[in-house]
Design a protein around this motif. Structure first.
Motif, PDB file in Angstrom:
ATOM      1  N   ILE A 227      56.475  10.071  75.354  1.00  0.00           N
ATOM      2  CA  ILE A 227      57.848  10.566  75.223  1.00  0.00           C
ATOM      3  C   ILE A 227      58.744   9.970  76.299  1.00  0.00           C
ATOM      4  N   GLU A 228      58.212   9.830  77.503  1.00  0.00           N
ATOM      5  CA  GLU A 228      59.028   9.298  78.600  1.00  0.00           C
ATOM      6  C   GLU A 228      59.481   7.867  78.338  1.00  0.00           C
ATOM      7  N   THR A 229      58.756   7.141  77.496  1.00  0.00           N
ATOM      8  CA  THR A 229      59.168   5.763  77.220  1.00  0.00           C
ATOM      9  C   THR A 229      60.461   5.697  76.418  1.00  0.00           C
ATOM     10  N   ARG A 230      60.897   6.845  75.870  1.00  0.00           N
ATOM     11  CA  ARG A 230      62.198   6.864  75.201  1.00  0.00           C
ATOM     12  C   ARG A 230      63.326   6.625  76.196  1.00  0.00           C
ATOM     13  N   ASN A 231      63.072   6.944  77.456  1.00  0.00           N
ATOM     14  CA  ASN A 231      64.066   6.709  78.506  1.00  0.00           C
ATOM     15  C   ASN A 231      63.910   5.275  78.994  1.00  0.00           C
ATOM     16  N   PRO A 232      64.893   4.397  78.739  1.00  0.00           N
ATOM     17  CA  PRO A 232      64.740   2.993  79.108  1.00  0.00           C
ATOM     18  C   PRO A 232      64.634   2.771  80.616  1.00  0.00           C
ATOM     19  N   LEU A 233      65.001   3.787  81.413  1.00  0.00           N
ATOM     20  CA  LEU A 233      64.958   3.645  82.869  1.00  0.00           C
ATOM     21  C   LEU A 233      63.746   4.339  83.486  1.00  0.00           C
ATOM     22  N   ALA A 234      62.835   4.839  82.659  1.00  0.00           N
ATOM     23  CA  ALA A 234      61.717   5.647  83.169  1.00  0.00           C
ATOM     24  C   ALA A 234      60.894   4.895  84.214  1.00  0.00           C
ATOM     25  N   MET A 235      60.672   3.599  84.003  1.00  0.00           N
ATOM     26  CA  MET A 235      59.811   2.839  84.900  1.00  0.00           C
ATOM     27  C   MET A 235      60.394   2.669  86.294  1.00  0.00           C
ATOM     28  N   VAL A 236      61.717   2.760  86.419  1.00  0.00           N
ATOM     29  CA  VAL A 236      62.349   2.477  87.717  1.00  0.00           C
ATOM     30  C   VAL A 236      62.873   3.721  88.414  1.00  0.00           C
ATOM     31  N   LEU A 237      62.821   4.871  87.763  1.00  0.00           N
ATOM     32  CA  LEU A 237      63.313   6.088  88.404  1.00  0.00           C
ATOM     33  C   LEU A 237      62.318   6.540  89.470  1.00  0.00           C
ATOM     34  N   PRO A 238      62.770   6.748  90.723  1.00  0.00           N
ATOM     35  CA  PRO A 238      61.854   7.100  91.819  1.00  0.00           C
ATOM     36  C   PRO A 238      61.052   8.368  91.543  1.00  0.00           C
ATOM     37  N   GLY A 239      61.655   9.374  90.934  1.00  0.00           N
ATOM     38  CA  GLY A 239      60.975  10.642  90.707  1.00  0.00           C
ATOM     39  C   GLY A 239      59.880  10.585  89.667  1.00  0.00           C
ATOM     40  N   LYS A 240      59.781   9.480  88.939  1.00  0.00           N
ATOM     41  CA  LYS A 240      58.812   9.369  87.847  1.00  0.00           C
ATOM     42  C   LYS A 240      57.534   8.639  88.255  1.00  0.00           C
ATOM     43  N   GLN A 241      57.493   8.074  89.442  1.00  0.00           N
ATOM     44  CA  GLN A 241      56.371   7.209  89.790  1.00  0.00           C
ATOM     45  C   GLN A 241      55.035   7.956  89.854  1.00  0.00           C
ATOM     46  N   ALA A 242      55.039   9.179  90.399  1.00  0.00           N
ATOM     47  CA  ALA A 242      53.793   9.947  90.475  1.00  0.00           C
ATOM     48  C   ALA A 242      53.291  10.293  89.077  1.00  0.00           C
ATOM     49  N   PHE A 243      54.230  10.654  88.197  1.00  0.00           N
ATOM     50  CA  PHE A 243      53.852  10.974  86.816  1.00  0.00           C
ATOM     51  C   PHE A 243      53.291   9.747  86.119  1.00  0.00           C
ATOM     52  N   ILE A 244      53.915   8.593  86.304  1.00  0.00           N
ATOM     53  CA  ILE A 244      53.446   7.365  85.657  1.00  0.00           C
ATOM     54  C   ILE A 244      52.038   7.018  86.138  1.00  0.00           C
ATOM     55  N   ARG A 245      51.775   7.198  87.442  1.00  0.00           N
ATOM     56  CA  ARG A 245      50.421   6.953  87.964  1.00  0.00           C
ATOM     57  C   ARG A 245      49.416   7.894  87.297  1.00  0.00           C
ATOM     58  N   ASP A 246      49.822   9.149  87.097  1.00  0.00           N
ATOM     59  CA  ASP A 246      48.958  10.135  86.450  1.00  0.00           C
ATOM     60  C   ASP A 246      48.657   9.719  85.012  1.00  0.00           C
ATOM     61  N   VAL A 247      49.685   9.247  84.316  1.00  0.00           N
ATOM     62  CA  VAL A 247      49.491   8.774  82.940  1.00  0.00           C
ATOM     63  C   VAL A 247      48.486   7.625  82.915  1.00  0.00           C
ATOM     64  N   LYS A 248      48.655   6.665  83.803  1.00  0.00           N
ATOM     65  CA  LYS A 248      47.763   5.500  83.834  1.00  0.00           C
ATOM     66  C   LYS A 248      46.325   5.915  84.135  1.00  0.00           C
TER      67      LYS A 248
END
Length: 502
Positions: A227-248
């Motif tokens: 769902i977060e990939t719907r946001n085109p800026l998700a990869m660069v938003l500072p607050g999302k980095q921990a969540f992205i690591r968790d997803v990976k």
């Protein structure tokens, strides 16, 4: 001074280049506006971001974006433009459009599915059956997988469906005192995870009794990542980095599990053990028939079936419990049918499933209001007129069963839960109901899923009365699939009828 002059000059040139690139990008966006602005649609939030701010706001507030799209469809018609930066998608709310694009193999899935191939730069479903955009390659995979979903093989799964569903009702029986609060979505998610692991891959996860198993959370996390990939800026938003690591990390857990499962099966084959004709066996058979197929390709389909076979059925069952608990007259009617067909016997037979007509209607009506996989998309390569609107070539088209299932033009009183809509003699709108998609790329596991759902629901209805705990919102959470936001919290009581028949 010479050095500083050089640095300042370089910075100045860089700024000029940035400005030029920005202006060129704005020009490209303007070009896209000119190309698509004849198509009806809601006013854009901004020139640059299009409708993205509205969509992101809805996501942040746990709102279903399809409800907003439904409002737009009611207001602007069956063909709607949705802008996001330079991307434009066109939503088609038309039975004729659904028939044209989903029933034909000539329209490929759109590049959206690349986001699921690799999620945040990590290989997720890769080239599995859901994400493979090459029709010929997909068709080869589908033919190889078909034996694992044949009628003969599915009938043979009834024993496992009964075994795992009985495990669920025994577990719930310990909580059925009319006071204990049970999160039905969590319990049903664990059940369907145990079922797909056993029947597809020969794995005994026992997640119903193991609160420490990481798989339910892993699946939930990667679905949220989609769902977060719907946001085109998700990869660069500072607050999302921990969540992205968790997803990976959770993607890697799922893929490592698949790798280990494949290795065990390959070893069993080499040692001459008896091998079931299950999904894993067919995945390995596909590797034998396809040149250049490596282990990562095999893991793609493991992850695809592991998630799809668990998530969607659990969500459908949860919504069904929720609606039956809210509609006592319908609940009584479907319980009566279960009593007449199943009685108090423990093992439900394949022949029983066909006799549970009203339960089938109830499950279909659940998917009308809550299609767990709400939509799909295709690419239009050549210009076409749809519903009187000219669509430019190379356009992404979206089709959504959730939206069409909630429109008065297709279903009378669409927000009313009414299983009689699906009575065999009831009139039905063509191509307005497609919770498993339609055509050649419809879900290969839909018969499997509905057999499992019938067995589980029949046993739940046979054994328990459901009372929803007060204060629930009954809202929907969009995590790539649709699930109940509050988890369908119930209090259970044993059914007097079942106790007396014992």
């Amino acid at each position: 001074m010479g050095v500083w002059s050089f640095i300042l000059g370089a910075v100045f040139l860089l700024l000029i280049l940035v400005v030029i690139c920005f202006l060129l990008y704005c020009g490209y966006i303007y070009y896209m506006h000119m190309k698509y602005d004849h198509i009806p649609g809601a006013p854009r939030d901004s020139f640059l971001f299009g409708h993205s701010p509205t969509i992101i706001k809805l996501m942040r507030n746990n709102m279903v974006i399809y409800d907003t799209f439904l409002e737009w469809a009611e207001k602007y018609g069956p063909v709607i433009r949705v802008n996001g930066l330079h991307n434009v998608m066109v939503l088609i709310i038309s039975p004729e459009g659904v028939k044209e694009f989903l029933m034909s193999p000539k329209y490929t899935k759109d590049p959206f599915y690349k986001r699921i191939e690799n999620l945040f730069g990590t290989r997720f479903m890769g080239k599995g059956l859901v994400t493979d955009r090459d029709y010929d390659h997909w068709h080869k995979q589908r033919r190889i997988m078909d034996p694992a979903f044949s009628r003969t093989y599915l009938i043979g799964l009834m024993g496992t469906f009964n075994e795992k569903a009985e495990d669920l009702v025994d577990t719930l029986g310990d909580k059925a005192d009319g006071k204990c609060q049970v999160g039905m979505h969590d319990m049903l998610s664990r059940l369907t995870l145990d079922v797909i692991a056993k029947v597809a891959f020969g794995m005994e996860l026992n997640s119903l009794h193991n609160d420490q198993t990481p798989f339910p959370r892993a699946i939930s996390t990667v679905m949220k990542g989609m769902i977060e990939t719907r946001n085109p800026l998700a990869m660069v938003l500072p607050g999302k980095q921990a969540f992205i690591r968790d997803v990976k990390e959770n993607i890697n857990l799922l893929r490592k599990t698949g790798q280990e499962c494949i290795k065990r099966r390959m070893k069993a084959i080499q040692e001459g053990d008896d091998i079931p004709v299950d999904i894993l066996t067919q995945i390995l058979k596909g590797a034998e028939l396809e040149d250049g197929c490596n282990q990562e390709d095999l893991i793609d389909n493991f992850v695809t079936f592991f998630i799809a076979g668990q998530e969607t059925t659990a969500n459908q069952l949860s919504f069904a419990v929720m609606e039956l608990a809210r509609n006592p007259e319908i609940l009584t009617r479907v319980q009566t049918e279960v009593d007449e067909v199943i009685g108090s016997k423990r093992d439900i037979e394949y022949e029983d499933l066909g006799k549970l007509q009203y339960l089938s209607q109830t499950l279909k009506e659940t998917l009308r209001l809550y299609p767990t996989a709400p939509g799909t998309s295709r690419v239009l390569e050549e210009e076409m007129v749809i519903e009187g609107v000219r669509i430019p070539p190379r356009t992404t088209l979206m089709f959504n069963s959730y939206i069409m299932g909630r429109m008065e033009k297709f279903f009378h009183d669409p927000l009313v839960f009414n299983p009689d809509r699906f009575h065999p003699d009831a009139p039905k709108p063509g191509y307005a109901y497609f919770p498993f998609s339609l055509g050649p790329r419809s879900c290969i596991g839909q018969v499997f899923a509905q057999m499992e759902a019938k067995v589980v629901m029949a046993k739940l209805l046979q054994r328990f009365e459901f009372e929803l705990v007060e204060g629930q919102t009954f809202k929907i959470l969009d995590t790539g699939t649709l699930r109940p936001l509050d988890g369908v919290i119930c209090k259970l009581r044993p059914r007097a009828e079942h106790k007396s028949k014992k």
